[in-house]
Write an enzyme that holds these catalytic residues in place. Structure first.
Site, short mmCIF file in Angstrom:
data_model
loop_
_atom_site.label_atom_id
_atom_site.label_comp_id
_atom_site.label_asym_id
_atom_site.label_seq_id
_atom_site.Cartn_x
_atom_site.Cartn_y
_atom_site.Cartn_z
N TRP A 153 0.72 -1.20 -0.07
CA TRP A 153 0.09 0.08 -0.01
C TRP A 153 1.06 1.32 -0.07
O TRP A 153 1.87 1.57 0.65
CB TRP A 153 -0.95 0.03 1.28
CG TRP A 153 -1.68 1.36 1.22
CD1 TRP A 153 -2.72 1.52 0.73
CD2 TRP A 153 -1.40 2.25 2.09
NE1 TRP A 153 -3.13 2.97 0.70
CE2 TRP A 153 -2.40 3.34 1.87
CE3 TRP A 153 -0.46 2.78 2.89
CZ2 TRP A 153 -2.55 4.63 2.52
CZ3 TRP A 153 -0.29 3.89 3.76
CH2 TRP A 153 -1.41 4.86 3.07
N ASP A 178 -15.37 10.34 0.63
CA ASP A 178 -15.80 9.59 1.93
C ASP A 178 -16.54 10.51 2.86
O ASP A 178 -15.77 11.40 3.31
CB ASP A 178 -14.81 8.83 2.47
CG ASP A 178 -15.31 7.63 3.29
OD1 ASP A 178 -16.48 7.51 3.66
OD2 ASP A 178 -14.44 6.86 3.92
N ARG A 194 -9.73 -1.61 8.48
CA ARG A 194 -10.24 -0.35 8.52
C ARG A 194 -11.71 -0.44 8.97
O ARG A 194 -12.63 0.30 8.65
CB ARG A 194 -10.19 0.38 7.07
CG ARG A 194 -10.44 1.96 7.00
CD ARG A 194 -10.26 2.37 5.64
NE ARG A 194 -10.43 3.63 5.31
CZ ARG A 194 -11.32 4.23 4.78
NH1 ARG A 194 -12.37 3.65 4.20
NH2 ARG A 194 -11.50 5.64 4.78
N ASP A 198 -14.44 2.51 -4.60
CA ASP A 198 -13.38 2.08 -3.53
C ASP A 198 -13.52 0.74 -3.25
O ASP A 198 -14.57 0.11 -3.18
CB ASP A 198 -13.12 3.09 -2.45
CG ASP A 198 -11.63 3.31 -2.08
OD1 ASP A 198 -10.93 2.57 -2.41
OD2 ASP A 198 -11.29 4.19 -1.55
N ASN A 220 -11.51 -1.20 0.46
CA ASN A 220 -10.49 -0.90 1.23
C ASN A 220 -10.15 -1.89 2.12
O ASN A 220 -9.56 -1.49 3.22
CB ASN A 220 -10.79 0.50 1.88
CG ASN A 220 -10.64 1.77 1.19
OD1 ASN A 220 -9.40 1.81 0.83
ND2 ASN A 220 -11.49 2.54 1.08
N CYS A 240 -10.72 2.05 -7.54
CA CYS A 240 -9.83 2.25 -6.58
C CYS A 240 -9.82 1.08 -5.48
O CYS A 240 -11.04 0.40 -5.15
CB CYS A 240 -10.28 3.53 -5.88
SG CYS A 240 -9.01 4.01 -4.24
N ASP A 296 -2.71 5.86 -3.07
CA ASP A 296 -3.25 6.81 -2.24
C ASP A 296 -2.04 7.69 -1.79
O ASP A 296 -2.29 8.39 -1.11
CB ASP A 296 -3.69 6.06 -0.79
CG ASP A 296 -5.03 5.37 -0.79
OD1 ASP A 296 -5.76 5.82 -1.71
OD2 ASP A 296 -5.47 4.82 0.00
#
Length: 730
Positions: free
Chosen positions: A201, A369, A445, A480, A482, A528, A550
């Protein structure tokens, strides 16, 4: 372009404009590989197989065949394991009696113009049947009636071949598909380097090059996605191969889930490449009469180095993988509020940023977001796709309309594949996430993954996302994803199908994306996954651009974007200017460097423009004005890498229009060097006989001079300096 079959020798010869791919049916129906490389006009067997008896390489049929014949030494097209070949197999199945031995033999083949679609999977395509030809070879295991159809498509205008396989159970009993590779290919040599794109990441797709060695080297993902850590791309290259010289054999899987790509060097210095769905924690129950389609691998050959390989992938993916209204359109310059506000915003602040950005020339505002449910941090509300009236009391439609009235488009962030344990959707449907009964549900997350292997989950998410897109004037969506997959299981699948969950999830994602992107063709979708965690050809089929990382630091982005360019077109890369100190690495870089790196993709901004100084505002306005003049060259031009950030303090590349009348040259220097030597750089891709005016230098040169003698680069006396030059034929 043509696919030839020589009946006397049972040889298939696939020819494009510059490439040949040749293999043959041998003995009782095995497929053996002869050649892939620079075009051969007519093949007459100059490199025929050499058969010799080898110790510990058994003969599969000692009663009828020559003892010198063994599958252990034969270069094959789609090998099995267990009937005299000890190397990595392309596939493996298990029958109801527990055995795993198969013996696929050639039965028939068909050659058709065009390229058929793959069932439920993304793939390259043609717009006219005369653009490509497809060979389908049927192999059958007589004992079990397992049928495998190998598909080869060769394109006329690209040095590319696609391969995939389809398994059909024509027997009377069920079987388990344990390993379904999309392709396998044997080279009768091992003097290669292996190039891959590992990372993490915020550090995606760094180029790694290593000697090919005995045994197995592999790239893979077991994370439920193609991942930040590995990318489904690899290439075998000659020892002296560089950007402009040498042979390249490249492989890229059109798939966004768990994958495996491997190279095995055997005892006789042969190299076997295999690529497809990762067999780790996978099997697929194939009942009588059912079939299973593998994703396709795009194979690109270049005799002119890595640059030519990349340009083949760029052209093919931009024109015959990406789809939709935006495929051939210039992409808008956007501003995203994420690094400007994170979750701390209200309606007034968003409008203030949009209005200021519009005055500088920005064309699209993206609300990231935090706009939905009760989303004031990353701890809740994923799945509750309705507007947060506390932050946006007027409603999303009113806010979007106000921004539209600025003559500015409006975009929105979603994370449709995720669910928060603290959400109304989870409280209503706790079994709708990927999970294993009675096991802990790991969170990443503060979220879980929705079970897109379930029809009811897919339909509900299509409904919720569509409802927002139907009721609001939205022109762009950032999609996205995540977190990666843990406790992989589905409440809707029986025990014997639990190891199908990860692939069924991916098929569900593709189905949802197909439905939504088709329903809203006017929307530009950008994929994403924590930035570049799903930057793969499968995503590009549905969404023609990807948020590259990111990490918005310009220096880190040099390696990320340079590595990404090995396989993926520039127009597919989202790249933004952000604030300093940078939020990921705390680095202070110049506005010029940040701008020039971000302009080397689809330009955007990720900062609070209401807090910029007057000098910064002027610089931003100048960047936007400049980019609007040159973005068609960057987004649709041919890309040439000149200096690598992996081996130099400096990075450089150039974009050239297909007719070679215009170009954009970029040069970035990271750290200043005291008493540095004078520098010059040789450009590439220009036309030797054309004369080019360089606007910023107010000078003109012929293309051959710029490419052979080179161009002087002004000495930099500060860290983080850059040059952007525009060239135009006069």
């Amino acid at each position: 372009m043509t696919i030839l079959f020589e009946k006397n020798t049972k040889t298939f010869h696939l020819q494009s404009k510059n490439t040949s791919y040749i293999f043959r049916i041998v003995k009782n129906g095995n497929l053996a590989h002869l050649y892939w490389g620079k075009k051969v006009n007519q093949y007459n067997g100059s490199n025929e197989f050499i058969f010799a008896e080898r110790s510990f390489s058994p003969n599969p049929d000692p009663e009828n065949w020559d003892a010198r014949y063994s599958l252990d030494t034969l270069p094959q097209e789609y090998p099995a394991y267990g009937n005299s070949d000890f190397r990595n197999p392309a596939y493996q199945v298990q029958f109801e009696n527990g055995t795993t031995i198969t013996d696929l033999r050639y039965v028939s083949h068909v050659i058709n113009q065009g390229k058929p679609l793959l069932a439920d999977l993304p793939a390259t395509y043609v717009e006219s049947i005369d653009e490509a030809e497809t060979l389908e070879i049927t192999l059958v295991d007589e004992l079990t009636n397992l049928k495998v159809i190998l598909s080869y498509t060769i394109f006329n205008d690209f040095n590319a071949i696609t391969r995939s396989s389809r398994f059909v159970n024509e027997g009377n009993s069920s079987l388990k598909l344990l390993k379904p590779a999309s392709m396998s290919l044997d080279f009768q040599q091992n003097d290669f380097d292996l190039i891959t794109l590992p990372g993490a990441w915020a550090r995606e797709r760094h180029i790694e090059r290593a000697d090919l060695r005995s045994g197995v080297q592999s790239i893979e993902s077991r994370r439920g996605t193609s991942s930040h850590q590995q990318n489904p791309f690899m290439a075998l290259v000659g020892k002296g191969t560089d950007e402009n010289h040498g042979e390249v054999f490249a492989f890229n899987l059109v798939y966004s889930g768990n994958f495996l790509g491997s190279v095995e060097v055997d005892q006789f210095s042969n190299s076997r490449v295999t690529m497809g769905i990762n067999p780790f924690d996978f099997n697929w129950l194939l009942k009588a009469g059912e079939s299973f389609q593998t994703p396709e691998v795009v194979m690109v050959y270049s005799s002119d180095g890595l640059g030519a390989m990349s340009r083949t992938y760029h052209h093919l993916y931009r024109k015959r993988l990406c789809r939709g209204n935006y495929r051939d359109k210039e992409r808008p310059i956007l501003i995203n509020n994420w690094e400007a506000t994170y979750f701390d915003f209200n309606e007034e602040k968003i409008y203030e940023i949009a209005k200021k950005a519009k005055s500088l020339g920005v064309e699209l505002f993206v609300l990231d977001d935090g706009w939905f449910g009760d989303r004031n941090s990353d701890k809740g509300s994923l799945g509750d796709w309705y507007i947060d009236k506390k932050k946006i009391p007027s409603g999303l439609d009113v806010l979007a309309d106000k921004i539209n009235k600025l003559d500015m488009k409006f975009g929105l962030w979603f994370e449709p594949e995720m669910i928060s344990p603290d959400s109304d959707l989870y409280r209503e449907h706790p079994d709708w996430c990927i999970h294993v009964p009675e096991r802990n549900r790991s969170e990443g997350r503060n979220q879980l993954i929705l079970d897109f292997s379930r029809e009811d989950v897919c339909e509900e998410i299509i409904k919720r996302v569509s409802d927002i897109l139907e009721k609001n004037p939205i022109s762009y969506v950032k999609w996205d994803m995540n977190r990666h997959m843990t406790e992989t299981g589905s409440a809707s699948l029986p025990p014997e199908r639990q190891r199908e969950t990860a692939h069924r999830y991916m098929l569900g994602v593709y189905k949802v994306m197909e439905r939504i992107t088709t329903k809203f063709p006017h929307i530009l979708f950008e994929s994403c996954s924590g930035g570049g965690g799903r930057f793969d050809p499968g995503m590009l089929y549905y969404m023609p651009q990807t948020w590259t990382s990111d990490n918005t630091d310009a220096v880190e982005r040099l390696k990320i974007q340079y590595g990404t360019s090995l396989a993926y077109p520039i127009i597919s890369m989202g790249s933004h200017v952000s604030a300093v100190p940078n939020h990921q690495v705390n680095r202070m870089t110049s506005m010029d460097v940040r701008g020039h790196v971000a302009m080397s993709g689809n330009l955007g901004y990720e900062l609070d423009v209401t807090k910029l100084t007057e000098n910064e505002l002027q610089a931003m306005a100048a960047q936007i004005k400049k980019y609007k003049k040159i973005r068609s060259i960057i987004q649709f031009g041919e890309f040439y890498r000149l200096l690598s950030p992996f081996s130099s303090n400096d990075t450089s590349w150039i974009y050239v229009t297909e007719n070679k009348t215009e170009a954009v040259f970029v040069y970035i220097s990271v750290l200043a060097i005291p008493n540095a030597p004078f520098k010059k750089i040789k450009l590439n891709g220009l036309a030797s006989g054309k004369k080019y005016y360089i606007e910023e230098l107010e000078k003109s040169y012929y293309g051959d001079e710029l490419m052979n003698a080179g161009l002087n680069i002004n000495h930099s006396h500060s860290d983080f300096s850059s040059i952007l030059l525009t060239l135009k034929e006069i």
